[in-house]
Design a protein around this motif. Structure first.
Motif, PDB file in Angstrom:
ATOM      1  N   GLN A 115       0.797  -1.104   0.131  1.00  0.00           N
ATOM      2  CA  GLN A 115      -0.190   0.209  -0.077  1.00  0.00           C
ATOM      3  C   GLN A 115       1.033   1.369   0.065  1.00  0.00           C
ATOM      4  O   GLN A 115       0.574   2.019  -0.557  1.00  0.00           O
ATOM      5  CB  GLN A 115      -0.896   0.039   1.331  1.00  0.00           C
ATOM      6  CG  GLN A 115      -2.062  -1.079   1.116  1.00  0.00           C
ATOM      7  CD  GLN A 115      -3.125  -0.729   2.265  1.00  0.00           C
ATOM      8  OE1 GLN A 115      -3.394   0.143   2.753  1.00  0.00           O
ATOM      9  NE2 GLN A 115      -3.450  -2.093   2.840  1.00  0.00           N
ATOM     10  N   GLU A 163       2.348   1.745  -3.331  1.00  0.00           N
ATOM     11  CA  GLU A 163       1.360   2.037  -4.459  1.00  0.00           C
ATOM     12  C   GLU A 163       1.047   3.745  -4.480  1.00  0.00           C
ATOM     13  O   GLU A 163       0.787   4.291  -5.175  1.00  0.00           O
ATOM     14  CB  GLU A 163       0.285   1.307  -4.078  1.00  0.00           C
ATOM     15  CG  GLU A 163       0.263  -0.249  -4.641  1.00  0.00           C
ATOM     16  CD  GLU A 163      -0.974  -1.036  -4.390  1.00  0.00           C
ATOM     17  OE1 GLU A 163      -1.178  -2.135  -5.232  1.00  0.00           O
ATOM     18  OE2 GLU A 163      -1.917  -0.637  -3.533  1.00  0.00           O
ATOM     19  N   PRO A 185       5.854   1.263  -9.252  1.00  0.00           N
ATOM     20  CA  PRO A 185       5.175   0.026  -9.708  1.00  0.00           C
ATOM     21  C   PRO A 185       6.412  -1.321  -9.675  1.00  0.00           C
ATOM     22  O   PRO A 185       5.899  -2.364  -9.487  1.00  0.00           O
ATOM     23  CB  PRO A 185       4.946   0.163 -10.999  1.00  0.00           C
ATOM     24  CG  PRO A 185       5.698   1.507 -11.556  1.00  0.00           C
ATOM     25  CD  PRO A 185       5.656   2.213 -10.365  1.00  0.00           C
ATOM     26  N   VAL A 243       6.100  -2.549  -6.127  1.00  0.00           N
ATOM     27  CA  VAL A 243       5.102  -3.089  -5.639  1.00  0.00           C
ATOM     28  C   VAL A 243       4.984  -4.529  -6.411  1.00  0.00           C
ATOM     29  O   VAL A 243       4.563  -5.400  -5.684  1.00  0.00           O
ATOM     30  CB  VAL A 243       3.766  -2.102  -6.352  1.00  0.00           C
ATOM     31  CG1 VAL A 243       2.452  -2.905  -6.319  1.00  0.00           C
ATOM     32  CG2 VAL A 243       3.709  -0.901  -5.583  1.00  0.00           C
ATOM     33  N   LYS A 287       4.360  -8.263  -4.219  1.00  0.00           N
ATOM     34  CA  LYS A 287       3.135  -8.645  -4.664  1.00  0.00           C
ATOM     35  C   LYS A 287       3.805 -10.534  -4.793  1.00  0.00           C
ATOM     36  O   LYS A 287       3.003 -11.296  -4.520  1.00  0.00           O
ATOM     37  CB  LYS A 287       2.422  -8.192  -5.652  1.00  0.00           C
ATOM     38  CG  LYS A 287       1.562  -6.980  -5.467  1.00  0.00           C
ATOM     39  CD  LYS A 287       0.487  -6.523  -6.655  1.00  0.00           C
ATOM     40  CE  LYS A 287      -0.266  -5.797  -5.950  1.00  0.00           C
ATOM     41  NZ  LYS A 287      -1.179  -5.150  -7.248  1.00  0.00           N
TER      42      LYS A 287
END
Length: 508
Positions: free
Chosen positions: A122, A125, A130, A133, A137
């Motif tokens: 979060q 983001e 990106p 992120v 992930k």
């Protein structure tokens, strides 16, 4: 089956009457003596920690229905964290440190790692990074796979089912969360163990997976549903301060931002003994229930503090007509809502009768006029208590227009029917008909262990005593035509009205 027979079946008194009954007998035979017999079968007690139990013995069959009523719902959520009560209800089925896991000692650090990774995702983001992120992930997905391997999916449900339990479920509303199912009578202690453990030793596992389930649920109910979108906009317009204005499922962004810590904090604040009331209806011994309750639920620690409630902002009196217009790919709908007092107001039975006069079945005024005679609508209904009734709420009317008709014609026709209640006394025959319908509905709600348990709890928590449930028939009988006229005149005013128009987009 007549109303009187339904009532007798409910309380195990069918053998005391003849099988043949007719409508005349229903209307002429006092019902109160049988309600009094039911009351004699009721037992209530509170544990030292403040948790309350209501028991109704019904030995007609060896089954028992259980309802755990937590006095917390959407109205208790802080702004910016809508959907907490509903989210917690989902997670309450995920088990404990012993149920739902193959090895909690291995699972616990993985759950904590998922929370850490989710928080970092979060942050990055929000910073617009990106690459970071994507990397996080990947780590998150790998950790979630490991955690999932340790989970025993739906173990609580399997235990209940294998022991003969049925209808394991829960609901969340604006003002309450209910957990319920039924067991064979000889499984009372198993229920005590399972239900006490899941709130004494909860593990909020599969949090992130469940978040996706809830987001999909919201998409189906609201985001991809024209009438769902309309209702959310409508209630957010009718209310400006009271938390009734917010959806129980939560706003999309709020749901996305919720964390396991948010769930835990909300649980610790609200799932306290003083806010939990349990109804047990069926083939049980009150003394046995009490002894087992002390053993299992007596372990809950009292907070010795107020019930963890936020200060609820009361809605100011509406001073002018409000309007909501949406254009979506939908058939036209028309909504009209009027503010009315809570369930504890003396006029609550009058609002009940008004709602039935206008919209209870095919004999109601709205159906006969808008649907049958004028053919303006496919559906024309209304009801009190939207979106709840613990606090001052709305009497809401909603109409789905017929093909080729407009919402303006529907609005005019609805207004005419409402104005008749403000200018003409209801006939004795029509008033008696809706009272009979109201009695029948109330008695049908009591025609099962689960229905009785649900109703007892609602009245216990919202009105202060389950005994008020048994006073409803007398309250409905006492409503007069003048009451209907008086309440209609004070309620159905332009300044107290919120209107919603759902119009089709061009080309639909």
């Amino acid at each position: 089956m007549t109303l009187l027979m339904i009532l007798f079946c409910t309380f195990g008194l069918l053998s005391e009457i003849a099988v043949a009954q007719n409508k005349t007998l229903i209307n002429s035979t006092p019902i109160q003596p049988y309600l009094d017999q039911a009351i004699q079968k009721m037992t209530e007690f509170s544990l030292e920690n403040g948790m309350k139990f209501i028991i109704l013995e019904n030995h007609e069959a060896p089954v028992v229905s259980f309802v755990t009523y937590v006095d917390v719902g959407g109205v208790d959520e802080p702004d910016g964290k809508t959907g907490l009560a509903h989210f917690l209800e989902h997670l309450a089925f995920k088990g404990t440190t012993l149920i739902g896991t193959k090895n909690y000692q291995l699972e616990k650090p993985l759950l904590e790692r998922l929370d850490e990774l989710d928080k970092k995702i979060q942050v990055f983001e929000e910073k617009g990074k990106p690459d970071e992120v994507s990397e996080l992930k990947t780590k998150f997905d790998a950790t979630e796979v490991l955690a999932t391997r340790i989970v025993e999916q739906n173990e609580l449900g399997r235990i209940v089912e294998q022991a003969g339990g049925v209808d394991l479920n829960a609901t969340t509303s604006t003002e309450a969360t209910r957990y319920f199912y039924s067991f064979p009578a000889n499984k009372l202690e198993l229920w005590m163990s399972l239900e006490s453990e899941r709130f004494l030793d909860p593990v909020w596992r599969e949090f992130h997976k469940e978040k996706n389930v809830i987001l999909e649920e919201r998409r189906l109910r609201v985001d991809n549903s024209p009438i769902g979108q309309m209702l959310e906009k409508f209630i957010g317009t009718a209310y400006t301060l009271h938390p009734y204005r917010r959806p129980v499922i939560g706003y999309n962004q709020d749901i996305r931002n919720l964390t396991r810590k948010d769930i835990k904090d909300f649980f610790v604040t609200h799932y306290i003994p003083e806010k939990i009331t349990i109804a047990i209806v069926g083939d049980v011994s009150p003394n046995n229930v009490k002894e087992l309750a002390k053993v299992y639920f007596g372990r809950y620690q009292s907070t010795l503090q107020p019930k963890g409630e936020l200060e609820i902002n009361m809605e100011p009196k509406q001073e002018q007509r409000k309007k909501v217009i949406l254009k979506l790919k939908s058939q036209p709908w028309y909504l009209e809502g009027y503010h009315r007092p809570s369930i504890n107001h003396p006029d609550d039975p009058v609002y009940n009768i008004i709602g039935r006069l206008l919209s209870d079945g095919r004999t109601s005024r709205l159906y006969k006029s808008l649907v049958e005679e004028q053919k303006l609508a496919l559906t024309a209904k209304g009801f009190s208590g939207y979106p709840g009734n613990k606090y001052p709420n709305l009497m809401l009317f909603y109409v789905l227009t017929a093909p080729g008709q407009s919402v303006d014609k529907v609005a005019s026709a609805l207004s005419k029917e409402i104005n008749l209640l403000k200018t003409e006394l209801v006939s004795k025959i029509e008033l008696e008909r809706v009272k009979t319908q109201a009695r029948a509905e109330l008695l049908r709600a009591l025609d099962s262990n689960m229905g009785m348990a649900q109703k007892l709890l609602e009245y216990e928590v919202k009105t202060g005593s389950w005994r008020n449930l048994f006073k409803q028939i007398d309250a409905l009988e006492a409503v007069t035509a003048n009451d209907v006229l008086r309440v209609s005149q004070t309620t159905f005013t332009p300044d107290n009205c919120t209107v919603g128009k759902l119009l089709p987009q061009d080309g639909y």
